[in-house]
Design an enzyme around this catalytic site. Structure first.
Site, PDB file in Angstrom:
ATOM      1  N   GLU A  16      20.031  40.207  33.952  1.00 32.93           N
ATOM      2  CA  GLU A  16      19.556  39.411  32.813  1.00 32.93           C
ATOM      3  C   GLU A  16      19.827  40.228  31.572  1.00 32.93           C
ATOM      4  O   GLU A  16      20.030  41.458  31.668  1.00 32.93           O
ATOM      5  CB  GLU A  16      18.059  39.120  32.938  1.00 32.93           C
TER       6      GLU A  16
ATOM      7  N   HIS B 268      12.715  32.043  23.790  1.00 33.46           N
ATOM      8  CA  HIS B 268      13.735  32.062  24.849  1.00 33.46           C
ATOM      9  C   HIS B 268      14.988  31.394  24.293  1.00 33.46           C
ATOM     10  O   HIS B 268      14.906  30.320  23.684  1.00 33.46           O
ATOM     11  CB  HIS B 268      13.231  31.307  26.082  1.00 33.46           C
TER      12      HIS B 268
ATOM     13  N   ARG C  99      17.202  39.134  24.484  1.00 30.62           N
ATOM     14  CA  ARG C  99      16.759  37.791  24.106  1.00 30.62           C
ATOM     15  C   ARG C  99      16.628  37.533  22.616  1.00 30.62           C
ATOM     16  O   ARG C  99      16.957  36.460  22.132  1.00 30.62           O
ATOM     17  CB  ARG C  99      15.392  37.560  24.703  1.00 30.62           C
TER      18      ARG C  99
ATOM     19  N   HIS D 110       8.414  31.095  23.960  1.00 32.43           N
ATOM     20  CA  HIS D 110       8.411  31.315  25.403  1.00 32.43           C
ATOM     21  C   HIS D 110       7.302  32.249  25.872  1.00 32.43           C
ATOM     22  O   HIS D 110       6.601  31.950  26.825  1.00 32.43           O
ATOM     23  CB  HIS D 110       9.773  31.906  25.785  1.00 32.43           C
TER      24      HIS D 110
ATOM     25  N   ARG E 281      10.065  41.643  24.708  1.00 35.75           N
ATOM     26  CA  ARG E 281       9.923  41.791  26.165  1.00 35.75           C
ATOM     27  C   ARG E 281      11.278  41.719  26.863  1.00 35.75           C
ATOM     28  O   ARG E 281      12.064  40.800  26.627  1.00 35.75           O
ATOM     29  CB  ARG E 281       9.038  40.662  26.693  1.00 35.75           C
TER      30      ARG E 281
END
Ligand code: SIN
Length: 541
Positions: free
Chosen positions: A139, A256, A302, A363, A398
């Protein structure tokens, strides 16, 4: 990091949303009360119960209504032979932009593999490689493949089900669904001694507990565009604020990058692991733009991916961009991503021919109740874990798939401490009465206020922020607060509206105070990090 936080003044609020009268309210007693049935709450319940503690676990709606249940991508942990704790720690710190708590990061990363394998033992159906080991993928922000997934893209559900099966093996855990917790009850001597809430029959009920664990989850519903389920209305944040908890990092809401965008349809998450496995972002002119924004292109962290998409939408005047997975093998896709396959098919999107319209949305709430390494808050006998807590793991951003892990680690810690704190020993207030004077101001339509609030947050406290819109947001919220916070409601929509107004105001205030850009918080009027002033947290005290 600068150890001294920037302190903002906490809001002055009425202590309780509803009048309390012990003489007229039904009451329940337990050793440990857990509010929330996501990964953190469930793991805490198992730990406390396995150590002999009597546990009551309440959740706002059903056990399936949680961010955990909806999590797609997975759970990050060092499972690959070429991966190391040092690398996972480094990726978490780099993504968090230098304000993570290093001790927390080390603890979470190091506990990870054991807790993931424990889930496997408890029946979580993690996807496997041919050799039988747990399959792991990439990711954004991860320098190694380390995201374990289950049932394809149904990871959260698989984890929650395994935890629930385990929970059900304990006679000393009572699960109460459809219990809306309104407020934490506190006093000066004992700290938190329980809660008042409304049970499934619509009656007020007090639950007294020696230890209360707040595991209420997130706040995505404060925004018009969100991946979160309806329950994520920041109730836990708000009740902690009213009880006097120290709140930290309230400016950090993570967006997100890829939520399915079909006007009129609800916003379904399109997992980041799709990009980890080769999906390409294209604008409406078919241009693959991510390499213009970050060297890792689609695998950028992100915050960068969300801002890149937002900027590209503005540049092209479009409401969305596209995810291109036309090069994926269709059969493999359906097996690896069954949930997304079902969602896109339901909108007649044929992934071998069509592009998937996406855009960013709110998100994950990084900010929350400040906790220490034992999940303790500044209020005695009140612990917090999961999304409602600010453990310091995430810093200003995060790292994807670190939150399920954090929930497991701090859920276990909280459950252990609750068991150590022992039994209830008559914890309760035999007689307690708190009345609330009647408001003489007009009533506003709370549904209307909520819709406007969520739009305001999206516009003014969203992906890109600026001084004037942030100040304006606070002014408008203050106006609504004057007419909504002075009322007494008798059902969840009213209490949710009061909670959301409280939390949104603090988010806007913290975002205005951080006159720099760091992680998920981007100020177009202060686009750089300012380490001299802001390499630290903002707290409300
Ligand atoms: C995703 O699947 O992209 C979300 C995972 C996460 O938020 O950690």
């Amino acid at each position: 990091m600068n150890d001294k936080p920037i302190i903002l003044k906490r809001p002055e609020l009425r202590r309780y949303l509803v009048p309390i009268n012990t003489a007229a309210t039904q009451q329940l007693f337990t050793d440990c009360l857990i509010i929330g049935a996501g990964v953190a709450g469930l793991r805490a319940a198992i730990e406390a119960a396995s150590r002999g503690c009597e546990v009551v676990l309440v959740c706002k709606r059903t056990l399936e209504d949680s961010n955990t249940w909806n999590a797609q991508g997975g759970i990050a942990s060092v499972l690959g032979s070429d991966d190391t704790f040092a690398s996972h720690i480094e990726d978490t710190l780099t993504t968090g932009c230098s304000i993570n708590d290093r001790n927390t990061v080390e603890q979470v990363v190091k506990d990870g593999p054991e807790l993931v394998r424990e889930l496997l033992k408890w029946g979580a159906e993690f996807d496997k490689q041919k050799d039988g080991s747990i399959a792991i993928t990439f990711e954004g922000g991860h320098s190694h493949a380390r995201v374990a997934h289950a049932l394809g893209d149904n990871t959260g559900k698989a984890i929650a089900q395994a935890l629930l099966n385990k929970v059900r093996q304990f006679d000393n855990i009572t699960i109460v669904e459809n219990f809306y917790t309104i407020d934490l009850i506190t006093n000066d001597e004992a700290g938190c001694i329980g809660v008042i809430g409304q049970n499934a029959k619509g009656a007020m009920e007090i639950i007294w507990a020696k230890t209360t664990i707040l595991a209420t989850g997130g706040a995505g519903r404060l925004y018009r565009e969100t991946t979160n389920p309806e329950v994520a209305t920041a109730d836990g944040h708000a009740m902690a604020i009213r009880a006097g908890a120290l709140m930290r990092d309230m400016e950090f809401m993570q967006f997100h990058p890829t939520t399915l965008y079909i006007a009129g349809a609800s916003r379904a998450l399109i997992t980041e692991t799709l990009r980890g496995e080769g999906a390409i972002l294209r604008d409406i002119n078919n241009y693959a733009f991510m390499a213009d924004y970050h060297k890792d292109a689609e695998l950028a962290p992100r915050d960068i991916a969300s801002r890149a998409i937002h900027t590209q939408m503005l540049k092209t005047g479009a409401t969305h961009v596209f995810l291109d997975i036309r090069h994926f093998d269709k059969e493999h896709f359906a097996k690896r991503f069954p949930l997304i396959s079902e969602i896109v098919t339901s909108f007649d999107i044929d992934i071998s021919k069509d592009l998937i319209p996406v855009r960013p949305s709110a998100h994950y709430m990084i900010g929350g109740v400040k906790t220490d390494m034992l999940a303790r808050t500044n209020i005695a006998n009140l612990l917090a874990c999961g999304e409602v807590a600010s453990t310091g793991l995430h810093g200003a951003n995060r790292l994807g798939s670190n939150s399920l892990l954090e929930g497991l680690v701090f859920g276990r810690i909280a459950g252990r401490l609750a068991a150590e704190q022992g039994g209830r020993n008559g914890t309760s207030l035999k007689k307690f009465r708190c009345d609330i004077p009647k408001s003489d101001r007009s009533r506003l339509d709370t549904v209307d206020v909520l819709n406007s609030l969520r739009s305001l947050m999206w516009r003014n406290v969203g992906i890109t922020r600026q001084e004037k819109p942030l100040a304006e947001a606070q002014e408008i919220i203050s106006f609504w607060q004057r007419y909504v916070l002075d009322k007494v409601f008798d059902s969840p929509p009213g209490w949710e509206c009061q909670n959301m107004l409280t939390v949104c105001q603090m988010m806007a205030k913290a975002a205005e105070a951080r006159t720099e850009s760091r992680g998920v918080h981007f100020r177009s009027d202060f686009p750089e990090e300012n380490d001299i002033k802001f390499k630290t947290h903002i707290e409300f005290a």
